[in-house]
Write an enzyme that holds these catalytic residues in place. Structure first.
Site, PDB file in Angstrom:
ATOM      1  N   TYR A   8       0.869  -1.185   0.000  1.00  0.00           N
ATOM      2  CA  TYR A   8       0.000   0.000   0.000  1.00  0.00           C
ATOM      3  C   TYR A   8       0.899   1.227   0.000  1.00  0.00           C
ATOM      4  CZ  TYR A   8      -3.970   3.046   0.836  1.00  0.00           C
ATOM      5  OH  TYR A   8      -4.917   4.028   0.690  1.00  0.00           O
ATOM      6  N   ARG A  14      -6.790   3.806   3.064  1.00  0.00           N
ATOM      7  CA  ARG A  14      -7.477   2.511   2.936  1.00  0.00           C
ATOM      8  C   ARG A  14      -6.685   1.356   3.538  1.00  0.00           C
ATOM      9  NH1 ARG A  14      -9.673   4.453  -2.298  1.00  0.00           N
ATOM     10  NH2 ARG A  14     -11.934   4.186  -2.151  1.00  0.00           N
ATOM     11  N   TRP A 107     -14.346  15.160  -3.411  1.00  0.00           N
ATOM     12  CA  TRP A 107     -13.813  16.207  -2.518  1.00  0.00           C
ATOM     13  C   TRP A 107     -12.415  15.811  -2.021  1.00  0.00           C
ATOM     14  CZ3 TRP A 107     -13.533  14.808   2.896  1.00  0.00           C
ATOM     15  CH2 TRP A 107     -12.912  15.778   3.682  1.00  0.00           C
TER      16      TRP A 107
HETATM   17  N1  LIG Z   1     -12.252  -0.307  -3.951  1.00  0.00           N
HETATM   18  C1  LIG Z   1     -10.823  -0.375  -3.951  1.00  0.00           C
HETATM   19  C2  LIG Z   1     -10.252   0.984  -4.257  1.00  0.00           C
HETATM   20  C3  LIG Z   1      -8.751   0.941  -4.429  1.00  0.00           C
HETATM   21  C4  LIG Z   1      -8.175   2.290  -4.739  1.00  0.00           C
HETATM   22  O1  LIG Z   1      -8.842   3.176  -5.312  1.00  0.00           O
HETATM   23  N2  LIG Z   1      -6.903   2.476  -4.402  1.00  0.00           N
HETATM   24  C5  LIG Z   1      -6.206   3.702  -4.663  1.00  0.00           C
HETATM   25  C6  LIG Z   1      -5.432   4.141  -3.430  1.00  0.00           C
HETATM   26  S1  LIG Z   1      -6.465   4.382  -2.008  1.00  0.00           S
HETATM   27  C7  LIG Z   1      -5.177   3.479  -5.757  1.00  0.00           C
HETATM   28  O2  LIG Z   1      -4.632   2.399  -5.866  1.00  0.00           O
HETATM   29  N3  LIG Z   1      -4.864   4.531  -6.507  1.00  0.00           N
HETATM   30  C8  LIG Z   1      -3.767   4.515  -7.448  1.00  0.00           C
HETATM   31  C9  LIG Z   1      -4.175   4.647  -8.847  1.00  0.00           C
HETATM   32  O3  LIG Z   1      -5.384   4.610  -9.117  1.00  0.00           O
HETATM   33  O4  LIG Z   1      -3.271   4.781  -9.685  1.00  0.00           O
HETATM   34  C10 LIG Z   1     -10.345  -0.886  -2.580  1.00  0.00           C
HETATM   35  O5  LIG Z   1     -11.006  -0.610  -1.590  1.00  0.00           O
HETATM   36  O6  LIG Z   1      -9.298  -1.535  -2.526  1.00  0.00           O
END
Ligand SMILES: N[C@@H](CCC(=O)N[C@@H](CS)C(=O)NCC(=O)O)C(=O)O
Length: 212
Positions: A8, A14, A107
């Protein structure tokens, strides 16, 4: 016991509920903090199942989606509720909170500086309506509980870990964080009870500082 590796970003957000679930369950976890540069490479290599984190590797098997990971560890450690019906009740509350997160996300991404925009306008037009719609659901669930835990269980379940860690995330984001518990006192009491859990204290002392 399998080898558990969590990937992570270097924030709580999260991923923190998963780290906390491992701490409470007393299960060792390799806690990998992915830097943004590394993440670009991981996306190119399709290193995460849905190109998103968190991702848990269990002896190399990759599991994505926060709640799927959390439920798995809860089941493995006996913290998913004493029966299927209780687990389903816990799941429904956790899924509803995840809907709240998605509702305020437009937001959050501006507020955190990930994309440009008017964070104060979005606070009023996106975040506050989402909070007014969703938080009463959790206050009402706690009102029905005789134990102070969301699924009315003697010991906490995954929904308590999920919601308390996400409320902590929210408190770090909301410019009026102190008003949240004024409006939702049972949520405040739950937050306090969760963060006082004996099995969490060493983890809380040792975890890295984070912006959110
Ligand atoms: N529903 C998914 C959402 C995962 C998610 O949106 N992760 C974000 C970080 S909190 C991510 O990986 N963002 C990087 C990107 O999209 O490049 C979960 O709860 O694991």
């Amino acid at each position: 016991m399998p080898h558990y590796k969590l990937s992570y970003f270097d924030v709580r957000a999260r991923g923190e509920c998963i780290r906390m679930m491992f701490a409470i369950g007393g299960v060792p976890l390799e806690d990998v903090r992915v830097q943004l540069q590394e993440w670009e490479g991981m996306v190119k290599n399709k290193a995460a199942p849905f190109n998103a984190l968190p991702m848990l590797e269990v002896d190399g098997v990759k599991i994505a989606q926060t709640l799927a990971i959390l439920r798995y560890i809860a089941r493995e450690t006996g913290l998913a509720g004493p029966d299927n019906l209780t687990s389903a009740l816990a799941d429904s509350l956790a899924d509803q909170y995840a809907d709240f997160v998605m509702a305020y996300m437009p937001w959050h991404v501006v507020n955190a500086g990930f994309i440009p925009g008017d964070k104060d306008a979005l606070y009023d037009s996106v975040y506050l309506p989402a909070r007014t719609k969703h938080l009463p659901f959790f206050e009402a669930a706690l009102k029905k509980s005789t134990t102070g835990w969301f699924a009315n269980t003697p010991e906490l379940t995954h929904v308590d870990v999920f919601i308390a860690s996400h409320v902590e995330w929210l408190m770090a984001l909301d410019k009026n964080a102190d008003t949240i518990f004024e409006d939702f006192p049972l949520l405040g009491a739950h937050f306090k009870k969760f963060f006082a859990h004996p099995k969490l204290q060493t983890y809380l002392k040792e975890r890295p500082d984070a912006r959110f």
